[in-house]
Motif scaffolding. Structure first.
Motif, mmCIF file in Angstrom:
data_model
loop_
_atom_site.group_PDB
_atom_site.id
_atom_site.type_symbol
_atom_site.label_atom_id
_atom_site.label_comp_id
_atom_site.label_asym_id
_atom_site.label_seq_id
_atom_site.Cartn_x
_atom_site.Cartn_y
_atom_site.Cartn_z
ATOM 1 N N ALA A 49 0.838 -1.200 0.000
ATOM 2 C CA ALA A 49 0.000 0.000 0.000
ATOM 3 C C ALA A 49 0.873 1.251 0.000
ATOM 4 O O ALA A 49 1.872 1.328 0.720
ATOM 5 C CB ALA A 49 -0.919 0.005 1.218
ATOM 6 N N SER A 50 0.497 2.236 -0.822
ATOM 7 C CA SER A 50 1.232 3.493 -0.856
ATOM 8 C C SER A 50 0.876 4.328 0.376
ATOM 9 O O SER A 50 -0.011 3.989 1.157
ATOM 10 C CB SER A 50 0.876 4.276 -2.126
ATOM 11 O OG SER A 50 -0.497 4.654 -2.110
ATOM 12 N N ARG A 51 1.570 5.446 0.530
ATOM 13 C CA ARG A 51 1.316 6.311 1.684
ATOM 14 C C ARG A 51 -0.117 6.826 1.673
ATOM 15 O O ARG A 51 -0.774 6.884 2.712
ATOM 16 C CB ARG A 51 2.304 7.480 1.650
ATOM 17 C CG ARG A 51 2.347 8.297 2.928
ATOM 18 C CD ARG A 51 3.444 9.335 2.873
ATOM 19 N NE ARG A 51 3.527 10.083 4.111
ATOM 20 C CZ ARG A 51 4.371 11.079 4.319
ATOM 21 N NH1 ARG A 51 5.209 11.416 3.348
ATOM 22 N NH2 ARG A 51 4.394 11.719 5.474
ATOM 23 N N TRP A 52 -0.593 7.211 0.493
ATOM 24 C CA TRP A 52 -1.969 7.702 0.359
ATOM 25 C C TRP A 52 -2.963 6.582 0.645
ATOM 26 O O TRP A 52 -3.985 6.799 1.312
ATOM 27 C CB TRP A 52 -2.173 8.277 -1.042
ATOM 28 C CG TRP A 52 -3.591 8.664 -1.337
ATOM 29 C CD1 TRP A 52 -4.487 7.986 -2.112
ATOM 30 C CD2 TRP A 52 -4.283 9.818 -0.847
ATOM 31 N NE1 TRP A 52 -5.689 8.642 -2.151
ATOM 32 C CE2 TRP A 52 -5.596 9.769 -1.376
ATOM 33 C CE3 TRP A 52 -3.929 10.890 -0.019
ATOM 34 C CZ2 TRP A 52 -6.544 10.753 -1.115
ATOM 35 C CZ3 TRP A 52 -4.869 11.864 0.252
ATOM 36 C CH2 TRP A 52 -6.157 11.791 -0.287
ATOM 37 N N GLN A 53 -2.701 5.382 0.138
ATOM 38 C CA GLN A 53 -3.600 4.252 0.378
ATOM 39 C C GLN A 53 -3.645 3.880 1.858
ATOM 40 O O GLN A 53 -4.708 3.520 2.379
ATOM 41 C CB GLN A 53 -3.152 3.051 -0.460
ATOM 42 C CG GLN A 53 -3.400 3.214 -1.951
ATOM 43 C CD GLN A 53 -2.789 2.103 -2.764
ATOM 44 O OE1 GLN A 53 -1.780 1.496 -2.369
ATOM 45 N NE2 GLN A 53 -3.382 1.812 -3.925
ATOM 46 N N ARG A 54 -2.502 3.982 2.544
ATOM 47 C CA ARG A 54 -2.498 3.692 3.983
ATOM 48 C C ARG A 54 -3.318 4.726 4.752
ATOM 49 O O ARG A 54 -4.026 4.383 5.696
ATOM 50 C CB ARG A 54 -1.060 3.669 4.514
ATOM 51 C CG ARG A 54 -0.221 2.515 4.001
ATOM 52 C CD ARG A 54 1.020 2.317 4.858
ATOM 53 N NE ARG A 54 1.866 3.492 4.891
ATOM 54 C CZ ARG A 54 2.841 3.749 4.020
ATOM 55 N NH1 ARG A 54 3.069 2.893 3.019
ATOM 56 N NH2 ARG A 54 3.580 4.824 4.131
ATOM 57 N N LEU A 55 -3.237 5.980 4.315
ATOM 58 C CA LEU A 55 -3.996 7.036 4.988
ATOM 59 C C LEU A 55 -5.494 6.853 4.784
ATOM 60 O O LEU A 55 -6.268 6.842 5.755
ATOM 61 C CB LEU A 55 -3.552 8.414 4.469
ATOM 62 C CG LEU A 55 -4.374 9.613 4.964
ATOM 63 C CD1 LEU A 55 -4.196 9.791 6.466
ATOM 64 C CD2 LEU A 55 -3.983 10.886 4.203
ATOM 65 N N VAL A 56 -5.901 6.693 3.513
ATOM 66 C CA VAL A 56 -7.331 6.627 3.189
ATOM 67 C C VAL A 56 -7.936 5.283 3.563
ATOM 68 O O VAL A 56 -9.080 5.210 4.043
ATOM 69 C CB VAL A 56 -7.539 6.922 1.683
ATOM 70 C CG1 VAL A 56 -9.004 6.761 1.304
ATOM 71 C CG2 VAL A 56 -7.061 8.328 1.346
ATOM 72 N N GLY A 57 -7.187 4.200 3.350
ATOM 73 C CA GLY A 57 -7.751 2.872 3.556
ATOM 74 C C GLY A 57 -7.568 2.293 4.949
ATOM 75 O O GLY A 57 -8.304 1.379 5.338
ATOM 76 N N VAL A 58 -6.605 2.831 5.709
ATOM 77 C CA VAL A 58 -6.317 2.243 7.028
ATOM 78 C C VAL A 58 -6.453 3.271 8.149
ATOM 79 O O VAL A 58 -7.251 3.109 9.074
ATOM 80 C CB VAL A 58 -4.893 1.627 7.048
ATOM 81 C CG1 VAL A 58 -4.603 1.041 8.427
ATOM 82 C CG2 VAL A 58 -4.757 0.562 5.972
ATOM 83 N N GLN A 59 -5.673 4.353 8.074
ATOM 84 C CA GLN A 59 -5.606 5.285 9.199
ATOM 85 C C GLN A 59 -6.910 6.029 9.433
ATOM 86 O O GLN A 59 -7.424 6.067 10.562
ATOM 87 C CB GLN A 59 -4.463 6.280 8.971
ATOM 88 C CG GLN A 59 -3.079 5.651 9.093
ATOM 89 C CD GLN A 59 -1.974 6.639 8.785
ATOM 90 O OE1 GLN A 59 -1.931 7.235 7.707
ATOM 91 N NE2 GLN A 59 -1.050 6.807 9.716
#
Length: 299
Positions: free
Chosen positions: A204-214
């Protein structure tokens, strides 16, 4: 007396020097407002137009249509018939006692101010969560914003933009935005590091980690911040009425200056009713969101 004699030895600023500094700062701000006041005011013209349109929409629409939309939104957010019926009953009582127009004006201000606080506060909270340096810079600013007396916010805003709706909205946003910033930062920082490492391992990219996880995992905490922002915005209604913001705050202010007990009590209870409705709806929505993600729902 001897024990306190050391106080006289502390060097103090001369009154003339203090007066000079105050006059200089006042003059600089006055010159700034005269030079750039119109430019800044024109920048907020779209906000004023939207606010006037939204307020006119709520006031001019049939009461039953507005009530139906409110009931639909509450039920969609909470899936609770009891809460929906209770909110409808509260709004009908508000209308019965002749406070419908003032309530709609207050709702327009609160909703627009809350939306602005969310749009500004969540990105700032994310930036604080991602950077310790940003957090170090922003934390004392937030401390000042939360401890500064609410009346003080009105002084620079009125000097720059005069009185009216836009200065009122800006004052409400400045007063109410710290909770959503702080709790967005806290919610993202509390996300389990192992979960983040697992997301990274899956590519997961940084953006994907932010939107999808955090953000999903931090949503209950963020919703708590939004809830507190709404409560603080409602608390600012009466104070904002001093600079021409129409709504439930003006009758309360009038009742204080003219000693109209009943007028102040009824409009104060209407503000309380709005606060309870917003509080219950936001809490119920946060619980539903958390349950939807499979997290434990807290009472």
């Amino acid at each position: 007396m001897a024990e306190t004699s050391w106080l006289h030895e502390i060097p103090q600023m001369d009154r003339g020097d203090l007066l000079t500094i105050r006059k200089t700062l006042d003059g600089l701000y006055r010159d700034f407002s005269r030079a750039y006041g119109e430019t800044i005011e024109s920048f907020f013209t779209p906000l004023l137009r939207f606010l006037v349109w939204f307020e006119d929409l709520l006031i001019s629409s049939p009461w039953w249509a507005v009530l139906a939309v409110i009931a639909g939104l509450i039920f969609a957010a909470t899936r609770s018939w009891k809460l929906t019926v209770g909110a409808v009953a509260a709004f009908m009582l508000i209308g019965y006692f002749g406070m419908w127009e003032h309530t709609m004006q207050t709702m327009a201000i609160i909703l627009v101010a809350t939306l602005m606080a969310i749009c500004i506060g969540i990105p700032v909270g994310i930036a604080m969560a991602r950077s310790d340096r940003v957090q170090t810079i922003a934390t004392p600013i937030l401390d000042v914003m939360q401890t500064m007396p609410a009346f003080v916010y009105l002084i620079p805003v009125v000097m720059l933009l005069g009185i009216g709706k836009v200065p009122g909205v800006i004052a409400v946003v400045v007063y109410a935005i710290p909770p959503v910033i702080r709790l967005t930062n806290l919610g993202i920082r509390l996300v389990d590091r192992e979960v983040m490492e697992a997301a990274t391992a899956y590519g997961a990219s940084r953006w994907q980690r932010l939107v999808g996880v955090q953000l999903p995992l931090a949503m209950p905490t963020i919703m708590a911040g939004i809830n507190q922002t709404i409560m603080m915005a409602l608390a600012m209604v009466v104070i904002a009425s001093m600079i021409g913001v129409k709504g439930l705050g003006q009758p309360v202010l009038k009742s204080i200056t003219n000693q109209y007990f009943t007028l102040g009590l009824l409009n104060g209870l209407a503000i309380v009713a709005l606060a309870i409705i917003f509080d219950r709806v936001s809490q119920a929505y946060a619980k539903r969101s958390q349950a939807h993600m499979g997290g434990p729902a807290h009472d």
